[in-house]
Design a protein around this motif. Structure first.
Motif, PDB file in Angstrom:
ATOM      1  N   CYS A  27     -37.338  -8.669  30.432  1.00 11.52           N
ATOM      2  CA  CYS A  27     -36.730  -9.776  29.374  1.00 11.52           C
ATOM      3  C   CYS A  27     -36.729  -9.218  27.809  1.00 11.52           C
ATOM      4  CB  CYS A  27     -38.678 -10.583  28.570  1.00 11.52           C
ATOM      5  SG  CYS A  27     -40.187 -10.307  28.799  1.00 11.52           S
ATOM      6  N   CYS A  28     -37.332  -7.146  28.143  1.00  8.33           N
ATOM      7  CA  CYS A  28     -37.221  -6.724  26.259  1.00  8.33           C
ATOM      8  C   CYS A  28     -35.089  -5.840  26.770  1.00  8.33           C
ATOM      9  CB  CYS A  28     -38.093  -6.101  26.060  1.00  8.33           C
ATOM     10  SG  CYS A  28     -39.518  -6.536  26.074  1.00  8.33           S
ATOM     11  N   MET A  29     -34.265  -6.418  27.773  1.00  6.80           N
ATOM     12  CA  MET A  29     -33.681  -5.786  27.878  1.00  6.80           C
ATOM     13  C   MET A  29     -32.302  -6.564  28.238  1.00  6.80           C
ATOM     14  SD  MET A  29     -32.726  -3.738  31.263  1.00  6.80           S
ATOM     15  CE  MET A  29     -31.594  -2.377  31.906  1.00  6.80           C
ATOM     16  N   GLY A  30     -31.168  -5.557  27.343  1.00  8.16           N
ATOM     17  CA  GLY A  30     -30.344  -6.375  27.757  1.00  8.16           C
ATOM     18  C   GLY A  30     -29.119  -8.321  27.010  1.00  8.16           C
ATOM     19  N   TRP A  31     -30.681  -8.037  26.275  1.00  7.88           N
ATOM     20  CA  TRP A  31     -30.417  -9.492  24.814  1.00  7.88           C
ATOM     21  C   TRP A  31     -30.322  -9.277  23.564  1.00  7.88           C
ATOM     22  CZ3 TRP A  31     -31.762 -13.568  28.141  1.00  7.88           C
ATOM     23  CH2 TRP A  31     -34.290 -13.621  28.061  1.00  7.88           C
ATOM     24  N   ASP A  32     -30.404  -9.429  22.224  1.00  9.17           N
ATOM     25  CA  ASP A  32     -30.803  -9.439  21.082  1.00  9.17           C
ATOM     26  C   ASP A  32     -31.972 -10.232  20.798  1.00  9.17           C
ATOM     27  OD1 ASP A  32     -28.416  -8.625  20.160  1.00  9.17           O
ATOM     28  OD2 ASP A  32     -28.262 -11.072  19.630  1.00  9.17           O
ATOM     29  N   ILE A  33     -33.498  -9.278  20.737  1.00  8.30           N
ATOM     30  CA  ILE A  33     -34.242  -9.465  20.491  1.00  8.30           C
ATOM     31  C   ILE A  33     -35.187  -9.776  18.899  1.00  8.30           C
ATOM     32  CG2 ILE A  33     -36.942  -8.576  20.695  1.00  8.30           C
ATOM     33  CD1 ILE A  33     -35.692  -6.848  22.542  1.00  8.30           C
ATOM     34  N   ASP A  34     -35.248 -11.055  18.625  1.00 12.09           N
ATOM     35  CA  ASP A  34     -35.540 -11.771  17.007  1.00 12.09           C
ATOM     36  C   ASP A  34     -36.745 -11.541  16.817  1.00 12.09           C
ATOM     37  OD1 ASP A  34     -32.449 -12.142  17.006  1.00 12.09           O
ATOM     38  OD2 ASP A  34     -32.813 -14.087  17.708  1.00 12.09           O
ATOM     39  N   VAL A  35     -36.708 -11.394  15.911  1.00 12.64           N
ATOM     40  CA  VAL A  35     -37.640 -10.783  15.092  1.00 12.64           C
ATOM     41  C   VAL A  35     -38.735 -11.903  13.858  1.00 12.64           C
ATOM     42  CG1 VAL A  35     -40.236  -9.280  13.927  1.00 12.64           C
ATOM     43  CG2 VAL A  35     -38.158  -8.653  16.079  1.00 12.64           C
ATOM     44  N   ASP A  36     -39.756 -12.456  13.495  1.00 15.51           N
ATOM     45  CA  ASP A  36     -39.451 -13.925  12.279  1.00 15.51           C
ATOM     46  C   ASP A  36     -40.184 -13.130  11.966  1.00 15.51           C
ATOM     47  OD1 ASP A  36     -42.708 -14.296  12.753  1.00 15.51           O
ATOM     48  OD2 ASP A  36     -42.196 -13.602  14.839  1.00 15.51           O
ATOM     49  N   LYS A  37     -39.998 -13.891  10.479  1.00 13.57           N
ATOM     50  CA  LYS A  37     -39.826 -12.859   8.854  1.00 13.57           C
ATOM     51  C   LYS A  37     -41.665 -12.514   8.439  1.00 13.57           C
ATOM     52  CE  LYS A  37     -39.003 -13.455   3.725  1.00 13.57           C
ATOM     53  NZ  LYS A  37     -38.372 -13.651   2.348  1.00 13.57           N
ATOM     54  N   GLU A  38     -42.697 -13.284   8.581  1.00 10.68           N
ATOM     55  CA  GLU A  38     -43.771 -12.761   9.025  1.00 10.68           C
ATOM     56  C   GLU A  38     -44.184 -11.555   9.703  1.00 10.68           C
ATOM     57  OE1 GLU A  38     -48.265 -14.593   9.924  1.00 10.68           O
ATOM     58  OE2 GLU A  38     -46.769 -16.183   9.827  1.00 10.68           O
ATOM     59  N   THR A  39     -43.619 -11.796  11.251  1.00  8.56           N
ATOM     60  CA  THR A  39     -44.205 -10.468  12.177  1.00  8.56           C
ATOM     61  C   THR A  39     -43.218  -8.978  11.624  1.00  8.56           C
ATOM     62  OG1 THR A  39     -44.097 -11.980  13.831  1.00  8.56           O
ATOM     63  CG2 THR A  39     -43.891  -9.504  13.859  1.00  8.56           C
ATOM     64  N   PHE A  40     -41.828  -9.414  11.234  1.00 10.07           N
ATOM     65  CA  PHE A  40     -41.093  -8.728  10.777  1.00 10.07           C
ATOM     66  C   PHE A  40     -41.644  -7.389   9.579  1.00 10.07           C
ATOM     67  CE2 PHE A  40     -38.072  -6.431   7.753  1.00 10.07           C
ATOM     68  CZ  PHE A  40     -37.296  -5.885   8.524  1.00 10.07           C
ATOM     69  N   LYS A  41     -42.583  -8.087   8.899  1.00 13.47           N
ATOM     70  CA  LYS A  41     -43.379  -7.218   7.260  1.00 13.47           C
ATOM     71  C   LYS A  41     -44.349  -6.813   7.830  1.00 13.47           C
ATOM     72  CE  LYS A  41     -41.856 -10.894   3.865  1.00 13.47           C
ATOM     73  NZ  LYS A  41     -42.631 -11.828   2.523  1.00 13.47           N
ATOM     74  N   LYS A  42     -44.952  -7.427   8.968  1.00 12.32           N
ATOM     75  CA  LYS A  42     -46.105  -6.621   9.728  1.00 12.32           C
ATOM     76  C   LYS A  42     -45.577  -5.595  10.234  1.00 12.32           C
ATOM     77  CE  LYS A  42     -49.570  -9.879  11.326  1.00 12.32           C
ATOM     78  NZ  LYS A  42     -50.043 -10.787  12.640  1.00 12.32           N
ATOM     79  N   TYR A  43     -44.823  -5.886  10.661  1.00 18.80           N
ATOM     80  CA  TYR A  43     -44.010  -3.514  11.188  1.00 18.80           C
ATOM     81  C   TYR A  43     -44.076  -3.254  10.236  1.00 18.80           C
ATOM     82  CZ  TYR A  43     -43.371  -6.535  15.599  1.00 18.80           C
ATOM     83  OH  TYR A  43     -43.193  -7.373  16.814  1.00 18.80           O
ATOM     84  N   HIS A  44     -43.358  -3.773   9.462  1.00 16.79           N
ATOM     85  CA  HIS A  44     -42.927  -2.633   8.456  1.00 16.79           C
ATOM     86  C   HIS A  44     -44.137  -1.981   7.280  1.00 16.79           C
ATOM     87  CE1 HIS A  44     -38.514  -1.766   8.793  1.00 16.79           C
ATOM     88  NE2 HIS A  44     -38.894  -3.370   9.367  1.00 16.79           N
ATOM     89  N   LYS A  45     -45.404  -2.510   7.685  1.00 22.18           N
ATOM     90  CA  LYS A  45     -47.117  -2.068   6.611  1.00 22.18           C
ATOM     91  C   LYS A  45     -47.552  -1.786   7.942  1.00 22.18           C
ATOM     92  CE  LYS A  45     -46.984  -5.765   4.250  1.00 22.18           C
ATOM     93  NZ  LYS A  45     -47.612  -6.872   3.521  1.00 22.18           N
ATOM     94  N   VAL A  46     -46.930  -1.390   9.070  1.00 22.72           N
ATOM     95  CA  VAL A  46     -48.040  -0.601   9.782  1.00 22.72           C
ATOM     96  C   VAL A  46     -48.107   1.747   9.872  1.00 22.72           C
ATOM     97  CG1 VAL A  46     -47.344  -1.828  11.774  1.00 22.72           C
ATOM     98  CG2 VAL A  46     -46.054   0.592  11.455  1.00 22.72           C
TER      99      VAL A  46
END
Length: 403
Positions: A27-46
């Motif tokens: 399910c992680c192939m062939g289409w856009d993968i959206d990220v909500d704002k809360e998770t987006f901020k988490k990703y950029h703090k790792v």
């Protein structure tokens, strides 16, 4: 502690479990993968240096964001059109390193689809997941619904509808549940062949458009499904008309070149070779061949496996708040649902002509590919609906041609 809420869902949901890296698809192939704002901020703090490098390269703010809790960010796929966060075994490295809490709401929820109608939540599965498709389409039993209280966890809402709102007071939307329930009842009437069920559904919704809202319940209670089905008679010539019409649609969408799905592009090439149409004269010249192929395929595969197509329809109806899935006009929802089915059948018959055979497993696989590639294309529905309305095809005469 998370609060439990009332959820109504198809009983098949209890059977589903993600098989992860064992899945032949992802399910992680062939289409856009959206990220909500809360998770987006988490990703950029790792702080993990390896993950930080991948995240900064691959996860960006979505300039076309429609809802910060849904698609604030977007993951850029790699050259293989896969999520760059997958490891060699097709498992999510984010989940592996940081736990399930670091999954975006879309990733954590898929293939579950969640809507809210009035005071309760509705959940079902998206058939673009092959494991979900096997469960939904593989069962010969009618889809039944049950209710329980569950914790939602982290989730994204696909649709919200409050039928009690004052804005819907004098509209059919006030009676959404009654209309949808009756639509499902029509599609699950196994006394009728599948095309007859689709015809009756269109007749029901078409007539309903002209009924005063305060008389909708009475109209539903008096509508006789089996009597109405007797007024439908299949015209075999419509199969040849469908080949010409749908071939033009496939060409206009330029699926062979524009679609991201490698599998659908492959299927499309086979289908077009099967029909072997170079111009409109070929349709006229080969009409008997097309009609015979459609009739044979319908008898040998569609009617004998009608549970696949019935469950596809019922799942779609429940998943998409049908018949208001496209607009406030019920017939818009119907004509696009019928179009989807007709396009699926066009592909299946074309594949059958090309290969000389088919199977239940191959049908389920194709429908899954179709759902993932076409139904999730954000431009697809608007383009097709616009085309149908521009050409005044939003009527029962056009529907009969597609049947």
């Amino acid at each position: 502690m998370e609060k439990n809420v009332k959820i109504i869902y198809p009983s098949y949901l209890d059977k589903f479990q993600c098989i992860g890296g064992k899945c032949e698809d992802t399910c992680c192939m062939g289409w856009d993968i959206d990220v909500d704002k809360e998770t987006f901020k988490k990703y950029h703090k790792v702080t993990d240096e390896t993950m930080k490098k991948i995240i900064r390269k691959s996860i960006h703010i979505n300039e076309y964001c429609t809802n910060k809790d849904l698609d604030y960010g977007r993951i850029k796929l790699n050259k293989e059109k896969k999520c760059p966060l997958l490891d060699d075994q097709n498992f999510c490295s984010i989940q592996g390193r940081f736990g399930e809490d670091y999954l975006s709401s879309v990733c954590g929820q898929f293939p579950r689809v969640l809507n809210k109608v009035d005071d309760h939540y509705e959940m079902c599965l998206d058939a673009s997941c092959i494991e979900a498709a096997r469960i939904i389409f593989g069962s010969k039993e009618k889809i039944e619904f049950k209710q329980s209280e569950k914790s939602l966890g982290k989730y994204t809402m696909s649709g919200v509808l409050d039928t009690r709102s004052s804005e819907f007071k004098n509209t059919p939307i006030k009676y959404f549940k009654e209309i949808r329930d009756f639509s499902i009842k029509i599609m699950q009437n196994r006394n009728l062949n599948f095309s007859s069920r689709l015809y009756v559904l269109g007749d029901f919704l078409n007539k309903l458009e002209d009924i005063e809202s305060n008389k909708i319940k009475e109209f539903i209670s008096k509508y006789d499904i089996e009597t109405k089905s007797k007024s439908y008679k299949r015209d075999p010539m419509n199969y040849a008309l469908q080949v010409s019409f749908l071939k033009n649609i496939v060409d206009s969408l330029d699926i062979v070149n524009e679609m991201d799905s490698d599998k659908l592009r492959k299927y499309t090439k086979e289908v077009l070779q099967g029909y072997n149409i170079k111009d409109n004269d070929d349709v006229i010249e080969n009409k008997k061949e097309y009609i015979n192929a459609f009739e044979k395929y319908t008898d040998e595969y569609i009617e004998s496996n009608s549970h696949i197509f019935e469950n596809y329809m019922v799942n779609f109806i429940y998943n998409n708040l049908f018949p208001f899935s496209e607009s406030d006009f019920m017939f818009d929802g119907y004509i696009l649902l019928l179009f989807r089915y007709s396009l699926i059948r066009f592909y299946l018959v074309g594949k059958y002509i090309y290969n000389g055979k088919d199977s239940v497993e191959d049908i389920i696989e194709f429908v899954k590919v179709f759902v993932k590639a076409v139904e999730h294309d954000r431009n697809y529905r608007s383009k097709i609906l616009e085309y149908i309305k521009e050409n005044s095809f939003d009527n029962m005469e056009f529907a009969k041609m597609l049947l």
